[in-house]
Design a protein around this motif. Sequence first.
Motif, short mmCIF file in Angstrom:
data_model
loop_
_atom_site.label_atom_id
_atom_site.label_comp_id
_atom_site.label_asym_id
_atom_site.label_seq_id
_atom_site.Cartn_x
_atom_site.Cartn_y
_atom_site.Cartn_z
N UNK A 241 -4.32 24.17 2.68
CA UNK A 241 -4.59 23.25 1.58
C UNK A 241 -5.59 22.19 2.02
N UNK A 242 -6.50 21.86 1.13
CA UNK A 242 -7.55 20.88 1.42
C UNK A 242 -7.08 19.48 1.03
N UNK A 243 -7.25 18.51 1.93
CA UNK A 243 -6.88 17.13 1.66
C UNK A 243 -8.14 16.27 1.67
N UNK A 244 -8.34 15.53 0.57
CA UNK A 244 -9.49 14.62 0.45
C UNK A 244 -8.96 13.19 0.53
N UNK A 245 -9.21 12.52 1.64
CA UNK A 245 -8.67 11.18 1.86
C UNK A 245 -9.59 10.12 1.27
N UNK A 246 -9.00 9.25 0.44
CA UNK A 246 -9.71 8.10 -0.11
C UNK A 246 -8.78 6.89 -0.07
N UNK A 247 -9.36 5.72 -0.18
CA UNK A 247 -8.56 4.49 -0.24
C UNK A 247 -8.42 4.09 -1.71
N UNK A 248 -7.18 3.89 -2.15
CA UNK A 248 -6.93 3.58 -3.55
C UNK A 248 -5.70 2.69 -3.68
N UNK A 249 -5.54 2.14 -4.88
CA UNK A 249 -4.40 1.26 -5.18
C UNK A 249 -3.26 2.12 -5.72
N UNK A 250 -2.18 2.22 -4.95
CA UNK A 250 -1.05 3.05 -5.36
C UNK A 250 -0.40 2.53 -6.64
N UNK A 251 -0.38 1.21 -6.82
CA UNK A 251 0.21 0.65 -8.04
C UNK A 251 -0.49 1.18 -9.28
N UNK A 252 -1.82 1.21 -9.25
CA UNK A 252 -2.58 1.72 -10.38
C UNK A 252 -2.28 3.20 -10.62
N UNK A 253 -2.14 3.98 -9.54
CA UNK A 253 -1.82 5.40 -9.68
C UNK A 253 -0.44 5.59 -10.29
N UNK A 254 0.51 4.75 -9.91
CA UNK A 254 1.86 4.82 -10.48
C UNK A 254 1.81 4.55 -11.98
N UNK A 255 1.07 3.52 -12.38
CA UNK A 255 0.97 3.18 -13.81
C UNK A 255 0.31 4.31 -14.60
N UNK A 256 -0.72 4.94 -14.02
CA UNK A 256 -1.37 6.08 -14.69
C UNK A 256 -0.38 7.23 -14.87
N UNK A 257 0.44 7.48 -13.85
CA UNK A 257 1.41 8.56 -13.91
C UNK A 257 2.47 8.31 -14.97
N UNK A 258 2.91 7.06 -15.08
CA UNK A 258 3.91 6.71 -16.10
C UNK A 258 3.34 6.92 -17.49
N UNK A 259 2.06 6.58 -17.69
CA UNK A 259 1.43 6.80 -18.99
C UNK A 259 1.42 8.28 -19.35
N UNK A 260 1.21 9.14 -18.35
CA UNK A 260 1.15 10.58 -18.61
C UNK A 260 2.48 11.12 -19.12
N UNK A 261 3.59 10.60 -18.59
CA UNK A 261 4.90 11.15 -18.97
C UNK A 261 5.60 10.32 -20.04
N UNK A 262 4.88 9.38 -20.66
CA UNK A 262 5.49 8.50 -21.65
C UNK A 262 6.05 9.27 -22.84
N UNK A 263 5.33 10.30 -23.29
CA UNK A 263 5.81 11.10 -24.43
C UNK A 263 7.14 11.77 -24.10
N UNK A 264 7.26 12.29 -22.87
CA UNK A 264 8.52 12.91 -22.46
C UNK A 264 9.65 11.89 -22.41
N UNK A 265 9.34 10.69 -21.96
CA UNK A 265 10.34 9.63 -21.93
C UNK A 265 10.84 9.34 -23.34
N UNK A 266 9.89 9.19 -24.27
CA UNK A 266 10.25 8.86 -25.65
C UNK A 266 11.08 9.96 -26.29
#
Length: 404
Positions: A241-266
């Motif tokens: 498996x290929x891993x592409x390392x970047x520096x990012x804000x995990x908090x922002x990634x968490x919020x994006x992920x929650x938005x993706x599953x919001x319909x399932x939550x509802x």
Amino acid sequence: MLKKSQPTDIERYKQLVNALQELAAMLTKDLLLDYSVDAATRLSDAGSAWILFPDPRNEMLDISTGTSKDGLQLHGLSIPINCSIEGWVYSNKQPVMIIDTRYYDQSRGEFIQLPDIEIKSILIVPMISKGKQIGVLEVINKRVGEFSPLDREILAAFAHQAAICIDNSHRFIQSDLVTELVHELRTPLAALNTALYLLQRSDISNERREQISQLIHTEFNRLSELTTSFLEYARLKSGRAKFELTRFDLTQLIKESIEIIQIQLDSKGLTISLSVPAEPLYITADKDKIKQVILNLLNNAIKYNRLGGKIHFIANISPTDISFSIQDNGLGIRPEHLPLLFERFYRGPDTDRKILGTGLGLSICKQIVEAHNGKIEVSSTVGQGSTFTVQLPINQSIKAKLVE
């Protein structure tokens, strides 16, 4: 103080025989790789060593494992085949020895430049198993003196046997995985076969036909998800498996992920709360793969939660690590099943069979997290819910670049 004498040629051949005997006793690929780079540094008296495997999708050589006297993590680095000296060794199946890199004319390609490591000398040998080139073994920086023809001969002999052992381990892994996949495919295929048989009957009602059509659709989606997950797991398990390392804000990634599953939550009437530090949680990692872990754990918290339940997402940071936990207040998991949750294709006996799943999601999460030198854990209380916790080092493997 007396200077330690260097081993004779006979003693070095004895060291090679001992290393090959120990190599033959290794039963798993991970052990083989770790032992191979460690033995390579000892046999050649080198400062660092690594093994590179080809990625045919992008004409790159990926460092699968490596070791250095400075403790640098080398896993995940990539080198182009067409313009690197490692690529030349791989393509031509011939070793290369550079006694002093200051006088190397780059006629066979460029060599790696690593932060905080000055590469003074290089020895690279091909790894060939049954006539097939599977990768290259590279050592750098001879500790005492210069790399010699004997170093090249010993390292080439070791690399050849290591290649055979690693290639065989791939075959064993693939055989086991295919056997398990075939077993898992039987259930949806049997369901599809039965459904198609029923559709051919003329005495069933339109309502029943609609139910059978829905069953076919469901089982088809299950097959598609199963094969996709299986291929992802196989790539991770084999180290390709290929891993592409970047520096990012995990908090922002968490919020994006929650938005993706919001319909399932509802749709299940679930509520989710997020508890994170005020400052950004910067981390160096493969962003897409960490997102895959977060989404998988969130989806599980939704699927195995009760109607109207709650999910709590917590993230914390320390000087060296970032951790996050996903808590649900679902039915929980019995203690005897917890050690098996990360096994491939495992689904607990209490799992509602109406809940679709491949039994590979948590296995994939574990492979991704461990590839980042992290760990994933679970705790659960029956009747109260489960908590999955992921811990990741803030700084991952260093990035390599070619000398310009």
